[in-house]
Enzyme design. Structure first.
Site, PDB file in Angstrom:
ATOM      1  N   LYS A  52       0.786  -1.232   0.000  1.00 39.95           N
ATOM      2  CA  LYS A  52       0.000   0.000   0.000  1.00 39.95           C
ATOM      3  C   LYS A  52       0.821   1.285   0.000  1.00 39.95           C
ATOM      4  CE  LYS A  52      -3.386  -1.016  -0.599  1.00 39.95           C
ATOM      5  NZ  LYS A  52      -3.699  -1.651  -1.931  1.00 39.95           N
ATOM      6  N   ALA A  53       2.062   1.179  -0.432  1.00 38.24           N
ATOM      7  CA  ALA A  53       2.932   2.365  -0.463  1.00 38.24           C
ATOM      8  C   ALA A  53       2.955   3.047  -1.821  1.00 38.24           C
ATOM      9  CB  ALA A  53       4.348   1.964  -0.056  1.00 38.24           C
ATOM     10  N   GLY A  54       2.248   2.485  -2.807  1.00 35.13           N
ATOM     11  CA  GLY A  54       2.269   3.090  -4.141  1.00 35.13           C
ATOM     12  C   GLY A  54       2.888   2.175  -5.194  1.00 35.13           C
ATOM     13  N   HIS A 114       6.823  -7.523  -2.198  1.00 35.34           N
ATOM     14  CA  HIS A 114       6.611  -6.827  -0.914  1.00 35.34           C
ATOM     15  C   HIS A 114       7.553  -7.378   0.152  1.00 35.34           C
ATOM     16  CE1 HIS A 114       3.282  -4.512  -2.301  1.00 35.34           C
ATOM     17  NE2 HIS A 114       2.390  -5.476  -2.303  1.00 35.34           N
ATOM     18  N   ARG A 136       6.043   4.947   2.038  1.00 36.46           N
ATOM     19  CA  ARG A 136       4.947   5.897   2.301  1.00 36.46           C
ATOM     20  C   ARG A 136       4.852   6.107   3.803  1.00 36.46           C
ATOM     21  NH1 ARG A 136      -1.351   4.836   0.354  1.00 36.46           N
ATOM     22  NH2 ARG A 136      -2.031   7.001   0.572  1.00 36.46           N
ATOM     23  N   SER A 144      -4.407   2.949   4.481  1.00 37.15           N
ATOM     24  CA  SER A 144      -4.621   2.294   3.191  1.00 37.15           C
ATOM     25  C   SER A 144      -4.661   0.769   3.372  1.00 37.15           C
ATOM     26  CB  SER A 144      -3.508   2.705   2.225  1.00 37.15           C
ATOM     27  OG  SER A 144      -3.731   2.153   0.965  1.00 37.15           O
ATOM     28  N   TYR A 200       6.225   8.072  -1.587  1.00 43.77           N
ATOM     29  CA  TYR A 200       4.879   8.325  -2.133  1.00 43.77           C
ATOM     30  C   TYR A 200       4.545   9.815  -2.089  1.00 43.77           C
ATOM     31  CZ  TYR A 200      -0.272   7.937  -2.372  1.00 43.77           C
ATOM     32  OH  TYR A 200      -1.596   8.070  -2.716  1.00 43.77           O
ATOM     33  N   ASP A 237      -6.962   9.895 -10.753  1.00 39.90           N
ATOM     34  CA  ASP A 237      -8.279   9.704 -11.392  1.00 39.90           C
ATOM     35  C   ASP A 237      -8.166   8.866 -12.662  1.00 39.90           C
ATOM     36  OD1 ASP A 237      -9.422  11.132  -9.399  1.00 39.90           O
ATOM     37  OD2 ASP A 237      -9.545  13.015 -10.520  1.00 39.90           O
ATOM     38  N   ARG A 262      -8.394   3.986  -3.768  1.00 40.92           N
ATOM     39  CA  ARG A 262      -9.342   4.462  -2.754  1.00 40.92           C
ATOM     40  C   ARG A 262      -9.395   5.991  -2.729  1.00 40.92           C
ATOM     41  NH1 ARG A 262      -9.211   5.560   2.573  1.00 40.92           N
ATOM     42  NH2 ARG A 262      -6.963   5.688   2.317  1.00 40.92           N
ATOM     43  N   LYS A 263      -8.313   6.622  -2.231  1.00 38.79           N
ATOM     44  CA  LYS A 263      -8.300   8.093  -2.178  1.00 38.79           C
ATOM     45  C   LYS A 263      -7.077   8.683  -2.853  1.00 38.79           C
ATOM     46  CE  LYS A 263     -11.178   9.197   1.762  1.00 38.79           C
ATOM     47  NZ  LYS A 263     -11.206   9.810   3.094  1.00 38.79           N
ATOM     48  N   GLY A 264      -5.931   8.009  -2.685  1.00 41.66           N
ATOM     49  CA  GLY A 264      -4.710   8.496  -3.326  1.00 41.66           C
ATOM     50  C   GLY A 264      -4.250   9.838  -2.797  1.00 41.66           C
TER      51      GLY A 264
HETATM   52  P1  A3P Z   1      -5.122   4.751  -0.707  1.00 39.64           P
HETATM   53  O1  A3P Z   1      -5.738   3.507  -0.152  1.00 39.64           O
HETATM   54  O2  A3P Z   1      -4.635   5.669   0.376  1.00 39.64           O
HETATM   55  O3  A3P Z   1      -6.012   5.463  -1.650  1.00 39.64           O
HETATM   56  P2  A3P Z   1      -0.286  -0.237  -3.665  1.00 39.64           P
HETATM   57  O4  A3P Z   1      -0.331  -0.062  -5.135  1.00 39.64           O
HETATM   58  O5  A3P Z   1       1.078  -0.336  -3.092  1.00 39.64           O
HETATM   59  O6  A3P Z   1      -1.211  -1.333  -3.228  1.00 39.64           O
HETATM   60  O7  A3P Z   1      -0.844   1.121  -3.025  1.00 39.64           O
HETATM   61  C1  A3P Z   1      -2.187   1.475  -3.144  1.00 39.64           C
HETATM   62  C2  A3P Z   1      -2.333   2.894  -2.655  1.00 39.64           C
HETATM   63  O8  A3P Z   1      -1.729   3.770  -3.620  1.00 39.64           O
HETATM   64  C3  A3P Z   1      -3.788   3.311  -2.517  1.00 39.64           C
HETATM   65  O9  A3P Z   1      -3.822   4.327  -1.504  1.00 39.64           O
HETATM   66  C4  A3P Z   1      -4.031   3.876  -3.909  1.00 39.64           C
HETATM   67  O10 A3P Z   1      -5.160   4.708  -4.011  1.00 39.64           O
HETATM   68  C5  A3P Z   1      -2.739   4.653  -4.102  1.00 39.64           C
HETATM   69  N1  A3P Z   1      -2.489   4.970  -5.508  1.00 39.64           N
HETATM   70  C6  A3P Z   1      -2.463   4.131  -6.565  1.00 39.64           C
HETATM   71  N2  A3P Z   1      -2.268   4.807  -7.704  1.00 39.64           N
HETATM   72  C7  A3P Z   1      -2.156   6.101  -7.355  1.00 39.64           C
HETATM   73  C8  A3P Z   1      -1.973   7.307  -8.111  1.00 39.64           C
HETATM   74  N3  A3P Z   1      -1.859   7.277  -9.424  1.00 39.64           N
HETATM   75  N4  A3P Z   1      -1.899   8.462  -7.414  1.00 39.64           N
HETATM   76  C9  A3P Z   1      -2.004   8.494  -6.081  1.00 39.64           C
HETATM   77  N5  A3P Z   1      -2.203   7.388  -5.324  1.00 39.64           N
HETATM   78  C10 A3P Z   1      -2.291   6.202  -5.963  1.00 39.64           C
END
Ligand code: A3P
Length: 300
Positions: A52-54, A114, A136, A144, A200, A237, A262-264
């Protein structure tokens, strides 16, 4: 390829267990021997993150940098989890990330893990592979992960939020302690120069600048215009509505509970932590994060 949760062979809601000192679930350890024997090639690129770090974001960026010009159909037709296989995931006999990585037709091969640094198969080090690590801040990472654990039917139930914070602080998470993970990789960077450690929050602040840095690290010569287009294309988006990046085709995730994209955002933790929880967390954080050279931004 999709993992079908209806199939009886798929073990839903796995339990954490201690695996060489790290909390893991069987889906990521069952193929351990094969994964440890993975034969990396010198030009493989490993994308390493705490969950969940991006990961998906940087995976899509790298895929576009390498193949966006030469093979544009790829991004439109192949989901990100097949373009960038998840090395350690395995659901025998259905699916193995290691097999997918072995069969990748691209050069270079982009591979995701991971694993904490000590679990990385030795051939990556022997081949001096380039590694992109994304970190992150702990609070947003945890939020996240909480929502991801809710919607990922292979992961343990997250339980309620207040317990979850304690689990996170104790490192009782899939892939273990966030603190150990980010510190372990940071420390490795001191002795292994082929790690690009990125954040991130920096990607949120200026995606194009971070793409530039990635290009320098990887010796890529994409044009300024190409990099600009990529930076625009990978904004939240766009990736959220793109079926090849939003994981909507990956059936172990229950989108009725929460979306993958989710929110990003940075600082969504403020919508989750109470003042008291934040104080406890900060106090514990100071004790665990002693290295002054590794700093995270929790707001911007
Ligand atoms: P959130 O749950 O805070 O929205 P991973 O890919 O390591 O599983 O990480 C997922 C997280 O990265 C989620 O965070 C996701 O929304 C965010 N994420 C994925 N693509 C993104 C983007 N283009 N810009 C910003 N955040 C992004």
């Amino acid at each position: 390829m999709s993992l079908d949760p209806e199939k009886a062979v798929f073990p839903s809601r796995q339990q954490l267990f201690d695996f060489h000192g790290v909390s893991m679930i069987p889906i990521f350890t069952t193929n351990w021997e094969n994964v440890q024997n993975f034969q990396a090639r010198p030009d493989d690129i490993l994308i390493a993150t705490y969950p969940k770090a991006g990961t998906t974001w940087v995976s899509q960026i790298l895929d576009l940098l390498y193949f966006g010009q030469t093979c544009p159909e790829r991004q439109k037709t192949i989901p990100i989890y097949e373009r960038v296989p998840f090395l350690e995931i395995a659901v025998p006999p259905l699916f193995s990330g290691k097999d997918l990585a072995d069969k990748l037709p691209t050069t270079p091969r982009l591979i995701k893990t991971h694993f904490p640094v000590q679990f990385v198969p030795k051939s990556f080090w022997e081949q001096n592979c380039k590694i992109v690590y994304v970190a992150r801040n702990a609070k947003d990472n945890m939020v996240s992960f909480f929502h991801f654990d809710r919607m990922n039917i292979a992961h343990p139930e997250p339980g309620d939020w207040s317990n979850y914070i304690h689990r996170f602080m104790e490192g009782k998470m899939v892939f273990g302690s966030w603190y150990d993970h980010v510190n372990g990789w940071w420390k490795k960077k001191q002795t292994y120069s082929n790690i690009h450690y990125m954040f991130y929050e920096d990607m949120i602040e200026d995606t194009e600048r971070e793409i530039d840095k990635l290009c320098s690290f990887l010796s890529l010569s994409n044009s300024a215009e190409d990099k600009k287009i990529i930076a625009g294309g990978v904004q939240f988006d766009n990736m959220k509505k793109n079926e090849m990046t939003n994981y909507s085709t990956f059936s172990i995730l229950d989108f009725k509970i929460s979306p993958f994209m989710r929110k990003g955002k940075v600082a969504d933790w403020k919508n989750h932590f109470t003042v008291a929880q934040n104080e406890v967390f900060d106090e514990d954080y100071k004790k665990k994060m002693k290295d002054p050279t590794l700093q995270f931004r929790t707001e911007m």
